[in-house]
Design an enzyme around this catalytic site. Structure first.
Site, short mmCIF file in Angstrom:
data_model
loop_
_atom_site.label_atom_id
_atom_site.label_comp_id
_atom_site.label_asym_id
_atom_site.label_seq_id
_atom_site.Cartn_x
_atom_site.Cartn_y
_atom_site.Cartn_z
N ASP A 258 -14.24 -135.12 8.68
CA ASP A 258 -14.35 -133.90 9.48
C ASP A 258 -15.85 -133.63 9.68
OD1 ASP A 258 -13.79 -131.66 10.96
OD2 ASP A 258 -12.32 -130.86 9.56
C1 NOJ Z 1 -13.70 -129.15 12.46
C2 NOJ Z 1 -12.22 -128.97 12.32
O1 NOJ Z 1 -11.88 -128.77 10.97
C3 NOJ Z 1 -11.42 -130.15 12.85
O2 NOJ Z 1 -10.06 -129.81 12.86
C4 NOJ Z 1 -11.89 -130.55 14.21
O3 NOJ Z 1 -11.11 -131.62 14.68
C5 NOJ Z 1 -13.35 -130.92 14.15
N1 NOJ Z 1 -14.12 -129.77 13.70
C6 NOJ Z 1 -13.89 -131.40 15.49
O4 NOJ Z 1 -13.94 -130.37 16.41
#
Ligand code: NOJ
Length: 715
Positions: A258
């Site tokens: 993430d």
């Molecule tokens: C953080 C989020 O937790 C995740 O779900 C998301 O896909 C990513 N950012 C990218 O935007």
């Protein structure tokens, strides 16, 4: 390894390989950002050559920029390996359907799949190759803002929805990246990104099945989560990622971290340096690093020191290249960002119709005291409250959706009833801390009493759910209560339409209102769907997949909880036989599976084909469902089982099947479910998965609160 891939790999330098394992956003690309070199690149000490051979990009919002970026990249990358473009397309790309928690209430994995297919079709024209969806995190705590992205608190249903979404996206050529592996949906106290500490049993029984189902459905990618799980942040958690995901489940696709999660290993306090982060992440088998550059800066040294092998790096790169090949990127790097001149499916009538159907099917009627459906003969309609005259009801995480393309409730009602006078008034602001202006409240009451009916919109603004929106208090803001009381007193023919991304505490409202329709965050066609529902053109048939607590203090709450040694709910003696609160009920206000329609159903004649089952057998459970109201309606008939005695404590109920029946007034139907031994398996005391002989209870009913049952014994 395919020959074409091994050839590519053989021609790449280590630096180029590490770039394939790095994902940055558009601000790093000189082709589309004027400040890339002086800003983001220099801040992270990246060279132009790093960007030239970058592997993937996230969050570029339009196909023209994607095309430009890809063109520039194909000119500068020595290996001519196309970039992959990834984005969060969570519940629709341009045509947005309800949030996943709303979609789940449809109890229709088929509808979920159709919607995912629609989203993928629009992704293909919007420059998106991979969607960071579905979020298949199991959830129990409405304080956590991201429950809106989940499909709820049931293990069986979540697995069906996980597979449906993956298949939907990927059958249309868009890769699905499931997230967030693992147990991101269980942060302590509902606070986003917070610690998760749970037994292996709970992890495996409740939290892992949906990820596993998505992997079995052949999801191409998995995102590791931000949280620590039993002390180790997921991206560094070798037992979890290498152990369970890859070795146990055989996942051979791409694992991505993430956003900035590699760096956060230092903030968590399990890594001291960038090198530690890269080492831990590579050891756990994360392939792509999102929005940080530890692989680029540290892997060479780790290889020189003998801590990481070139084979580990090559395996990761191979998986990334294979994904690009699967998606056809080597044949046509521009396939999802080509300029289209023909008719586009984006926001087409067909797509809008599907989004409308999805919004209708996901709405849950929570209360109705003989008010709904409204007659279409009404002349003067007041739409009061903060969400009545806005396209913002499209919802959080709404992809490329635009509130301006969204049918507001006002427009939806006016289109359905062109001859009615529709008057809107905001009354109060929707923000949590909004204050009620007495003058506006008076105006609202006056307008309410001057109209035939009132549609009162209450709830949360879209931005109050989603990432980083944990709440301590799930009550409606007091300003909204003030508005409600004044309007309801002004005109009892008031239907409250609730917009929300999560279960809210509606205990007072539920008693005082005439009707309460929960429409979640309904997407592009929200207004028309709600109008259809309110005026009887469509039947509310959604059923909750997440309990609505009676008080915030009940969270986390879920219907499929374990039995206790003092489970009796009727003995309120403090040390008596009930694990209970002294200041309120144990039960949620609205349980899992609950939802009303415009008719009623009666369940009679529950029967079992046998009172015993031998290993390998099945038995049939049947019930007669009768429409006892005076309108056609659709009921979601739910099958729950309880294993009465096991080598470990078992849940008080578990959903094992459901089916929908549509019945005319007075019509009845026998609904049957086949119960197989497979449905009786669980994680036994010795952590093996299987059955144990003994008594099982069978419940078939309208919601998880159904009480009548029959028993059989597994021999
Ligand atoms: C953080 C989020 O937790 C995740 O779900 C998301 O896909 C990513 N950012 C990218 O935007």
């Amino acid at each position: 390894m395919k020959e074409s891939i091994s050839k590519k790999l053989a021609g790449m330098t280590l630096e180029e390989k590490l770039c394939q394992l790095t994902q940055l956003d558009g601000s790093f690309l000189p082709d589309i950002s004027d400040t890339a070199v002086t800003g983001p690149m220099s801040r992270l000490s990246l060279k132009k050559s790093d960007i030239d051979s970058l592997g993937s990009v996230l969050n570029i919002q339009n196909p023209d920029s994607v095309r430009k970026a890809q063109r520039g990249h194909m000119e500068t990358d020595r290996n001519r390996i196309p970039l992959l473009f990834m984005h969060d397309i969570v519940h629709g790309c341009k045509t947005v359907y309800p949030i996943p928690l709303g979609m789940a209430a449809s109890f229709s994995p088929e509808l979920m799949r159709e919607c995912a297919e629609m989203a993928a079709e629009e992704c293909k024209l919007s420059g998106v190759d991979v969607t960071f969806s579905p979020m298949v995190d199991y959830i129990r705590d409405a304080r956590w803002g991201r429950v809106m992205e989940s499909t709820g608190e049931d293990v069986y249903l979540n697995a069906l929805y996980a597979a449906a979404q993956v298949k939907g996206y990927q059958s249309r050529g868009i890769a699905s990246c499931i997230k967030h592996f693992a147990a991101y949906g269980a942060p302590e106290a509902g606070r986003d990104y917070n610690t998760v500490d749970m037994s292996e049993r709970t992890l495996r029984e409740y939290y892992l099945p949906a990820y596993h189902a998505a992997v079995d459905a052949d999801a191409y990618m998995v995102m590791t989560s931000f949280n620590s799980l039993n002390g180790i942040p997921a991206a560094a958690n070798e037992a979890l990622v290498r152990g369970i995901l890859r070795e146990e489940w055989g996942f051979d696709g791409v694992v991505i971290s993430d956003y900035n999660a590699f760096n956060e290993m230092m903030t968590h306090g399990i890594a001291e340096t960038s090198e530690d982060c890269a080492y831990l992440a590579m050891r756990a088998t994360n392939d792509i690093e999102m929005m940080s550059v530890n692989y680029i800066h540290s892997i060479k040294k780790l290889i020189d020191d003998g801590r990481i092998s070139t084979e580990q790096v090559d395996s990761a790169v191979e998986r990334v290249l294979e994904l690009k090949e699967k998606l056809g990127m080597f044949d046509n790097p521009y396939q999802h960002c080509e300029q289209h001149t023909g008719e586009s499916c984006i926001l087409s009538a067909e797509h809008r119709a599907l989004a409308r159907k999805a919004a209708e099917k996901s709405a849950v009627l929570l209360e109705n005291r003989n008010l709904l459906p409204f007659s279409k003969e009404v002349r003067r309609i007041a739409i009061i409250g903060p969400f009545g005259d806005t396209g913002e009801i499209i919802g959080a995480w709404s992809g490329f959706g635009n509130p301006r393309d969204t049918v507001s409730l006002k427009d939806g009602v006016q289109q359905l009833l062109p001859n009615a006078e529709v008057i809107t008034l905001r009354g109060v602001d929707g923000a949590i801390n909004a204050k009620a202006d007495p003058e506006e409240i008076r105006k609202a009451a006056k307008l309410a009493s001057a109209c035939d009916i009132v549609i009162l919109t209450l709830g949360e603004p879209s931005g109050d759910s989603g990432e980083g929106t944990s709440k301590q208090n799930l009550e409606l803001p007091s300003a909204q209560y003030e508005l409600f009381r004044a309007v309801q007193a002004g005109n009892p023919n008031t239907a409250v339409v609730l917009f929300t991304g999560r279960p809210l505490v509606l205990t007072t409202l539920s008693k005082e209102c005439s009707a309460l329709l929960n429409v979640w965050q309904p997407g592009t066609e929200g207004g028309s769907a709600i109008a259809n529902l309110l005026f009887g053109e469509a039947e509310p048939e959604g059923r909750l997949t997440m309990s609505f607590p009676a008080a915030t203090g009940q969270c986390p709450i879920h219907y499929n909880h374990m039995n206790t040694g003092r489970p009796r709910a009727d003995d309120l003696h403090r040390y008596g036989y009930c694990s209970s609160y002294i200041d309120g009920p144990n039960e949620p206000l609205y349980p899992f599976g609950y939802g009303l329609g415009y008719t009623g159903f009666e369940y009679t004649d529950l029967s079992l084909s046998s009172d015993s089952m031998s290993s390998g057998d099945t038995i049939t459970a049947s019930v007669t469902v009768t429409n006892v109201g005076n309108r056609v309606g659709t009921e979601t008939v739910q099958l729950y089982l309880r294993d009465l005695v096991g080598s470990v404590v078992r849940p008080v109920k578990e959903l094992k099947g459901f089916c929908k029946v549509t019945l005319a007034p007075g019509e009845k139907q026998v609904v049957s479910f086949e119960i197989s031994e497979e449905m009786l398996k669980f994680l036994r005391a010795d952590m093996t998965f299987g059955t144990e002989p003994g008594e099982f209870r069978v419940f078939i009913g309208h919601s998880s609160a159904c009480t009548g049952y029959l028993s059989f014994r597994l021999k």
